[in-house]
Motif scaffolding. Sequence first.
Motif, short mmCIF file in Angstrom:
data_model
loop_
_atom_site.label_atom_id
_atom_site.label_comp_id
_atom_site.label_asym_id
_atom_site.label_seq_id
_atom_site.Cartn_x
_atom_site.Cartn_y
_atom_site.Cartn_z
N ASP A 99 -14.88 -0.93 13.46
CA ASP A 99 -14.63 -1.26 14.86
C ASP A 99 -15.97 -1.33 15.59
N GLU A 100 -15.91 -1.43 16.91
CA GLU A 100 -17.13 -1.61 17.69
C GLU A 100 -18.11 -0.45 17.54
N GLU A 101 -17.67 0.69 17.09
CA GLU A 101 -18.57 1.83 16.90
C GLU A 101 -18.93 2.02 15.43
N GLU A 102 -18.60 1.04 14.59
CA GLU A 102 -18.94 1.07 13.16
C GLU A 102 -18.34 2.26 12.43
N ARG A 103 -17.09 2.59 12.76
CA ARG A 103 -16.46 3.75 12.13
C ARG A 103 -15.42 3.39 11.09
N GLY A 104 -15.02 2.17 10.99
CA GLY A 104 -14.00 1.81 10.02
C GLY A 104 -12.60 1.88 10.59
N ALA A 105 -11.65 1.42 9.82
CA ALA A 105 -10.26 1.35 10.25
C ALA A 105 -9.69 2.75 10.46
N ARG A 106 -8.91 2.91 11.53
CA ARG A 106 -8.26 4.19 11.84
C ARG A 106 -6.84 4.14 11.29
N THR A 107 -6.70 4.49 10.02
CA THR A 107 -5.43 4.43 9.33
C THR A 107 -5.42 5.47 8.22
N PHE A 108 -4.31 5.65 7.55
CA PHE A 108 -4.27 6.49 6.36
C PHE A 108 -5.00 5.73 5.27
N LYS A 109 -6.06 6.30 4.76
CA LYS A 109 -6.82 5.59 3.72
C LYS A 109 -7.49 6.57 2.77
N VAL A 110 -7.77 6.06 1.60
CA VAL A 110 -8.43 6.81 0.54
C VAL A 110 -9.71 6.07 0.20
N GLY A 111 -10.84 6.75 0.30
CA GLY A 111 -12.13 6.14 0.03
C GLY A 111 -12.61 5.29 1.20
N GLY A 112 -13.73 4.62 1.00
CA GLY A 112 -14.28 3.77 2.04
C GLY A 112 -15.11 4.55 3.04
N VAL A 113 -15.01 4.16 4.30
CA VAL A 113 -15.80 4.74 5.39
C VAL A 113 -14.88 5.57 6.28
N PRO A 114 -15.23 6.83 6.55
CA PRO A 114 -14.38 7.59 7.46
C PRO A 114 -14.44 7.01 8.87
N SER A 115 -13.32 7.02 9.55
CA SER A 115 -13.27 6.54 10.94
C SER A 115 -13.27 7.75 11.85
N TRP A 116 -14.41 8.38 11.99
CA TRP A 116 -14.53 9.61 12.76
C TRP A 116 -14.01 9.42 14.18
N ALA A 117 -13.09 10.28 14.59
CA ALA A 117 -12.54 10.23 15.94
C ALA A 117 -13.56 10.73 16.96
N GLN A 118 -14.44 11.65 16.55
CA GLN A 118 -15.44 12.19 17.47
C GLN A 118 -16.85 11.87 16.96
N PHE A 119 -17.34 12.61 16.01
CA PHE A 119 -18.68 12.41 15.47
C PHE A 119 -18.64 12.75 13.98
N PRO A 120 -19.55 12.16 13.20
CA PRO A 120 -19.56 12.45 11.76
C PRO A 120 -19.83 13.93 11.51
N GLU A 121 -19.11 14.49 10.55
CA GLU A 121 -19.33 15.87 10.13
C GLU A 121 -19.64 15.88 8.65
N SER A 122 -20.54 16.74 8.25
CA SER A 122 -20.85 16.89 6.82
C SER A 122 -20.99 18.37 6.52
N TYR A 123 -20.63 18.72 5.31
CA TYR A 123 -20.68 20.11 4.89
C TYR A 123 -21.17 20.18 3.46
#
Length: 189
Positions: A99-123
């Motif tokens: 989408d316009e914020e380069e987050r990917g599709a907001r749907t149920f998905k496996v793999g690809g790019v996460p569509s972060w609702a807020q900000f990317p998180e990593s652990y």
Amino acid sequence: MFLWRADGAVLPARHPPELKPFGEDHLLVFHCRAHNDASSPELSDGRLVRRYWDAPQPPYPRPFWRVLLQRSAALPAAEPEPSLHALPVSLRPFTDTPDEEERGARTFKVGGVPSWAQFPESYHCACGAELVYLCQVPEDREFAACPGQPEQPYSVGIDTYQLFLGNEVYLLACPAHCDPAAVWPVNQH
């Protein structure tokens, strides 16, 4: 990278072999219907604490959820889960259009790019490996409950259940497979 979209979105599911490092792993997600809260990570030295899947989730002494990623999965149970309507899972490849914020599709998905609702998180896992995005469940995703089941607190409907207060849920898993429970559920709204 392959991206798979789930139509019907019911867990557990076996991941497509093309999804490295989790290809053909079996994903199981369990969530207490009475404790419908968001998860909160406990960190130590920049990593999730040892056995983070068992760490307290205040105000509870233990997690109210369990996520397992198994390499040598057992056969499905002979009887379906009595609380939820069982639906077949159908994974199909699709092109993830950011989408316009380069987050990917907001749907149920496996793999690809996460569509972060807020900000990317990593652990980082307690074993030291950086957790890898596995899949996501979209915000307000409802799972149909069977008739006569208790109502889930703070849920949208009396005949449905949600994960983690209906937040967008991202499952990040340990690529080293250090433990079947080495999966962290990130919640965002």
